[in-house]
Scaffold this motif. Structure first.
Motif, mmCIF file in Angstrom:
data_model
loop_
_atom_site.group_PDB
_atom_site.id
_atom_site.type_symbol
_atom_site.label_atom_id
_atom_site.label_comp_id
_atom_site.label_asym_id
_atom_site.label_seq_id
_atom_site.Cartn_x
_atom_site.Cartn_y
_atom_site.Cartn_z
ATOM 1 N N ASP A 23 2.834 -27.431 -19.730
ATOM 2 C CA ASP A 23 2.779 -26.034 -20.171
ATOM 3 C C ASP A 23 1.523 -25.742 -20.970
ATOM 4 N N VAL A 24 1.244 -26.636 -21.930
ATOM 5 C CA VAL A 24 0.085 -26.435 -22.812
ATOM 6 C C VAL A 24 -1.212 -26.495 -21.996
ATOM 7 N N VAL A 25 -1.286 -27.460 -21.077
ATOM 8 C CA VAL A 25 -2.494 -27.616 -20.250
ATOM 9 C C VAL A 25 -2.672 -26.394 -19.348
ATOM 10 N N GLU A 26 -1.583 -25.931 -18.751
ATOM 11 C CA GLU A 26 -1.678 -24.764 -17.862
ATOM 12 C C GLU A 26 -2.063 -23.508 -18.635
ATOM 13 N N ARG A 27 -1.528 -23.376 -19.844
ATOM 14 C CA ARG A 27 -1.840 -22.193 -20.678
ATOM 15 C C ARG A 27 -3.324 -22.215 -21.059
ATOM 16 N N ALA A 28 -3.821 -23.411 -21.406
ATOM 17 C CA ALA A 28 -5.244 -23.529 -21.762
ATOM 18 C C ALA A 28 -6.113 -23.156 -20.566
ATOM 19 N N ALA A 29 -5.713 -23.609 -19.371
ATOM 20 C CA ALA A 29 -6.491 -23.305 -18.161
ATOM 21 C C ALA A 29 -6.486 -21.796 -17.901
ATOM 22 N N GLU A 30 -5.361 -21.166 -18.176
ATOM 23 C CA GLU A 30 -5.257 -19.720 -17.963
ATOM 24 C C GLU A 30 -6.163 -18.955 -18.940
ATOM 25 N N VAL A 31 -6.143 -19.386 -20.206
ATOM 26 C CA VAL A 31 -6.988 -18.733 -21.224
ATOM 27 C C VAL A 31 -8.467 -18.902 -20.859
ATOM 28 N N LEU A 32 -8.833 -20.114 -20.407
ATOM 29 C CA LEU A 32 -10.212 -20.369 -19.990
ATOM 30 C C LEU A 32 -10.602 -19.438 -18.843
ATOM 31 N N ARG A 33 -9.705 -19.310 -17.849
ATOM 32 C CA ARG A 33 -9.965 -18.412 -16.705
ATOM 33 C C ARG A 33 -10.184 -16.977 -17.170
ATOM 34 N N GLU A 34 -9.356 -16.531 -18.121
ATOM 35 C CA GLU A 34 -9.473 -15.155 -18.620
ATOM 36 C C GLU A 34 -10.815 -14.943 -19.334
ATOM 37 N N HIS A 35 -11.183 -15.890 -20.177
ATOM 38 C CA HIS A 35 -12.477 -15.768 -20.869
ATOM 39 C C HIS A 35 -13.613 -15.739 -19.847
ATOM 40 N N ARG A 36 -13.528 -16.594 -18.842
ATOM 41 C CA ARG A 36 -14.619 -16.658 -17.857
ATOM 42 C C ARG A 36 -14.700 -15.377 -17.039
ATOM 43 N N ALA A 37 -13.556 -14.755 -16.762
ATOM 44 C CA ALA A 37 -13.567 -13.482 -16.033
ATOM 45 C C ALA A 37 -14.270 -12.417 -16.884
ATOM 46 N N SER A 38 -13.982 -12.413 -18.195
ATOM 47 C CA SER A 38 -14.651 -11.451 -19.102
ATOM 48 C C SER A 38 -16.150 -11.734 -19.159
ATOM 49 N N ILE A 39 -16.500 -13.013 -19.233
ATOM 50 C CA ILE A 39 -17.916 -13.387 -19.298
ATOM 51 C C ILE A 39 -18.639 -12.925 -18.027
ATOM 52 N N ASP A 40 -18.034 -13.129 -16.869
ATOM 53 C CA ASP A 40 -18.660 -12.706 -15.599
ATOM 54 C C ASP A 40 -18.845 -11.191 -15.557
ATOM 55 N N ARG A 41 -17.822 -10.463 -16.048
ATOM 56 C CA ARG A 41 -17.895 -8.997 -16.067
ATOM 57 C C ARG A 41 -19.032 -8.557 -16.994
ATOM 58 N N LEU A 42 -19.124 -9.164 -18.160
ATOM 59 C CA LEU A 42 -20.158 -8.786 -19.126
ATOM 60 C C LEU A 42 -21.547 -9.184 -18.643
ATOM 61 N N ASP A 43 -21.656 -10.333 -17.954
ATOM 62 C CA ASP A 43 -22.955 -10.737 -17.389
ATOM 63 C C ASP A 43 -23.415 -9.709 -16.354
ATOM 64 N N ALA A 44 -22.462 -9.194 -15.553
ATOM 65 C CA ALA A 44 -22.816 -8.178 -14.554
ATOM 66 C C ALA A 44 -23.306 -6.910 -15.255
#
Ligand code: PRE
Length: 104
Positions: free
Chosen positions: A9-30
């Motif tokens: 659970d903890v590992v999956e939650r961390a992976a999800e949070v990482l994915r969310e941050h990276r999606a925001s980073i990609d949007r902001l880079d664009a």
């Protein structure tokens, strides 16, 4: 001290949070890239205007005002003002090189 293995659970939650941050980073880079593209359209027009009217490529007084303004904005935005200054200076140097090419 040995670390206990994390629950799935903890590992999956961390992976999800990482994915969310990276999606925001990609949007902001664009946004950054499109914003820079817009800025360069204006500076290209300024470069043509300066070449037509024999104006100098650089305007140090204008740059000083831009840097002072950007550093205030940076403070409000929790961004390192020195980083903001260096970033703007980097862009302006590129613009000045473009202006010089217009004048050749
Ligand atoms: O405003 C101008 O005169 C420009 O040429 C644009 C610009 C800039 O990129 O913001 C670039 C060079 C000048 O030294 C100052 C500002």
């Amino acid at each position: 001290m040995t670390q206990s293995p994390q629950s799935t659970d903890v590992v999956e939650r961390a992976a999800e949070v990482l994915r969310e941050h990276r999606a925001s980073i990609d949007r902001l880079d664009a946004i950054l890239v499109y914003t820079l593209g817009e800025r360069f359209k204006h500076t290209q027009a300024v470069g043509r205007l300066k070449a037509q009217h024999d104006l100098p490529p650089s305007d140090p007084d204008r740059e000083a005002r831009q840097i002072a303004r950007l550093q205030e904005l940076a403070q409000d935005a929790d961004l390192d003002p020195e980083f903001a200054r260096a970033f703007l200076q980097f862009i302006i140097q590129e613009v000045i090189q473009h202006h010089k090419k217009h004048q050749q």
